[in-house]
Design an enzyme around this catalytic site. Structure first.
Site, short mmCIF file in Angstrom:
data_model
loop_
_atom_site.label_atom_id
_atom_site.label_comp_id
_atom_site.label_asym_id
_atom_site.label_seq_id
_atom_site.Cartn_x
_atom_site.Cartn_y
_atom_site.Cartn_z
N ASP A 139 -2.30 1.18 3.18
CA ASP A 139 -2.49 -0.08 2.49
C ASP A 139 -3.91 -0.56 2.79
O ASP A 139 -4.54 -0.12 3.77
CB ASP A 139 -1.46 -1.09 3.00
CG ASP A 139 -1.74 -2.49 2.52
OD1 ASP A 139 -1.86 -2.68 1.30
OD2 ASP A 139 -1.84 -3.39 3.37
N GLY B 166 -1.74 -2.56 -3.63
CA GLY B 166 -1.40 -3.35 -4.81
C GLY B 166 -2.61 -3.67 -5.66
O GLY B 166 -2.46 -4.18 -6.77
N ASP C 150 1.23 -3.55 6.10
CA ASP C 150 1.47 -4.84 6.78
C ASP C 150 2.23 -5.84 5.93
O ASP C 150 2.63 -6.89 6.42
CB ASP C 150 0.13 -5.47 7.20
CG ASP C 150 -0.59 -6.09 6.01
OD1 ASP C 150 -0.86 -5.36 5.03
OD2 ASP C 150 -0.87 -7.30 6.04
#
Length: 256
Positions: A8, A42, A206
């Site tokens: 991420d 994302g 996270d």
């Protein structure tokens, strides 16, 4: 043996423009030990290209798994139907909501000065999107961000949450991805392409949109700054990002 490590971005590799030197060194150590690297975020390909190139990472799983690129070029993509995006633009016009639409190469918006976008830009950083000129010429869109409350989101989801993958990251902002998509699905598609087993993968995250990814691999690693819900699903919990969490995990559990 770990063959691929997926990361991420926000809160894991970096926070805004801060990326620890220890993280850079840990990624280099992984590459020297034959471990392939991938971003799994994302954010859009457009937003992470400079980070990917800076770190020498070839693969990027973006838009919460809906788009997979190799050195910036689309390899796999699951875009929304164009008519769905057009309808959202019409709804946003009707309700005065701001939209951010993620294409493979650019970010688009219907409102340049939306106050929630400005707030998000200040809090986590966003690159400047391109203003959509006509809803009749919508490119392939892999993720939408709608700046609206939970009560207002039904205008876009139809109240049928199973139709989409949803990630509400602020009371006033929600990610919408095609149904059945999440980071774990995108990562598995890449693993199938590369011929790597999920047991041979380490994944770092996270946030709640890392939940499925952390759960799906052999070495799911939650950052020390993650929420308790994610930590409970992880195989390991490392130190926070700002306390050399990536380097600690790499040296403790991956490269021994």
């Amino acid at each position: 043996m770990i063959k691929l490590a997926a990361f991420d971005v926000d809160g894991t590799l970096r926070e805004r423009d801060y990326l620890p030197d220890s993280t850079r060194a840990a990624l280099q150590l992984l590459k020297e030990n034959g471990v392939a690297l991938a971003l799994c975020t994302g954010r859009s390909e457009f937003e992470v290209v400079s980070l990917r190139e800076e770190l020498g990472i070839d693969w990027a799983i973006t838009c919460n798994g809906s788009h997979i690129g190799f050195r910036g070029k689309t390899v796999f993509g699951n875009a929304f139907p164009a008519q769905t995006v057009r309808r959202w633009l019409q709804e946003a016009e009707r309700f005065g909501h701001g939209l951010i639409l993620y294409g493979s190469e650019l970010m688009y918006t219907n409102q340049r000065e939306n106050p929630y976008f400005v707030q998000a830009q200040q809090e986590i950083g966003f690159m400047e999107p391109v203003l959509i000129q006509s809803i009749d010429e919508v490119p392939d869109i892999y993720q939408a961000i709608v700046f609206c409350s939970e009560q207002e989101e039904a205008a876009y989801t139809g109240g049928e949450h199973n139709r989409y993958y949803l990630h509400r990251w602020r009371p006033w902002a929600i990610d919408i991805n095609p149904g059945g998509m999440n980071k774990a699905v995108g990562l598995q598609q890449l693993l199938d392409h590369l011929g790597i087993s999920s047991e041979e993968v380490a994944a770092f995250g996270d946030g709640l949109n890392d939940y499925e990814m952390i759960e799906s691999v052999g070495y799911g690693i939650a950052m020390g700054n993650a929420g308790e819900e994610l930590k409970e699903k992880a195989r390991f919990v490392t130190k926070p990002m700002k306390e050399d969490g990536i380097a600690y995990a790499v040296n403790e559990w991956i490269v021994k």
